[in-house]
Write a protein that holds these residues in place. Structure first.
Motif, short mmCIF file in Angstrom:
data_model
loop_
_atom_site.label_atom_id
_atom_site.label_comp_id
_atom_site.label_asym_id
_atom_site.label_seq_id
_atom_site.Cartn_x
_atom_site.Cartn_y
_atom_site.Cartn_z
N TYR A 105 4.55 74.18 44.76
CA TYR A 105 3.90 72.73 44.28
C TYR A 105 2.81 72.23 45.17
CZ TYR A 105 3.70 68.00 42.04
OH TYR A 105 3.16 67.09 41.39
N ARG B 267 -0.50 69.74 45.71
CA ARG B 267 -1.61 68.73 45.08
C ARG B 267 -2.31 68.37 46.42
NH1 ARG B 267 -1.66 63.31 43.01
NH2 ARG B 267 0.25 63.04 44.16
N SER C 62 -5.47 67.20 46.28
CA SER C 62 -7.03 66.55 45.93
C SER C 62 -7.19 65.17 46.33
CB SER C 62 -7.03 66.56 44.13
OG SER C 62 -5.80 65.73 43.69
N ARG D 45 3.68 68.48 33.56
CA ARG D 45 3.18 68.18 34.95
C ARG D 45 4.32 67.02 35.66
NH1 ARG D 45 -2.53 67.32 37.25
NH2 ARG D 45 -1.18 66.91 39.04
N ALA E 233 4.92 64.85 38.83
CA ALA E 233 4.39 64.21 40.08
C ALA E 233 5.27 63.64 41.01
CB ALA E 233 3.23 63.15 39.87
#
Length: 139
Positions: free
Chosen positions: A20, A22, A24, A137, A139
């Motif tokens: 996992y 992320r 960005s 998804r 988060a």
């Protein structure tokens, strides 16, 4: 068409890798694990392998308490995803954590909870084939 009852896992599913990540924006997320799903008694047990593989550089960047918190979050994510299987699937599994990769800035409990969901989805795909539905998804 009536669906058949099944038990997860139908056989040992070893070396399931899940990531996992992320990157960005800030804050970013990172968790990478390798787990085994072994047939067991009904329910979910979570174990940490005696020879848990964490690279020394990463292990030394976190306290034992932080690492234990990540492991607890991983177990929670696994249990949450397995609970979503619903009627028709009996969960009877022992999940063994074999390795963890950590990032000094981007690893945190929520990332490990999310990677628990990914690990279950990966194991389900290995056991029964890819799911036809959209991916969720976390988060």
């Amino acid at each position: 068409m009536k669906s058949e009852a099944r038990t997860f896992p139908p056989h040992p599913i070893r070396g399931v890798q899940a990531v996992y990540a992320r990157q960005s924006s800030c804050p970013a997320d990172f968790a990478l694990v390798t787990v085994d799903f072994e047939p067991w008694e009904e329910g979910v047990t979570f174990q940490v392998a005696a020879g848990l593989d964490i690279p020394e550089r990463e292990r030394s960047a976190f306290s034992q308490s932080d690492i234990a918190t990540f492991q607890t979050a991983l177990a929670m994510g696994i249990r949450e995803e397995l609970a979503e299987l619903g009627v028709g699937t009996t969960v009877a599994v022992s999940v063994i954590l074999r390795s963890m990769r950590l990032h000094i800035v981007d690893s945190h409990p929520k990332a490990f909870q999310a990677v628990g969901h990914v690990a279950v989805r990966n194991a389900l795909a290995l056991a029964y084939g890819p799911s036809p539905g959209p991916r969720r998804r976390h988060a």
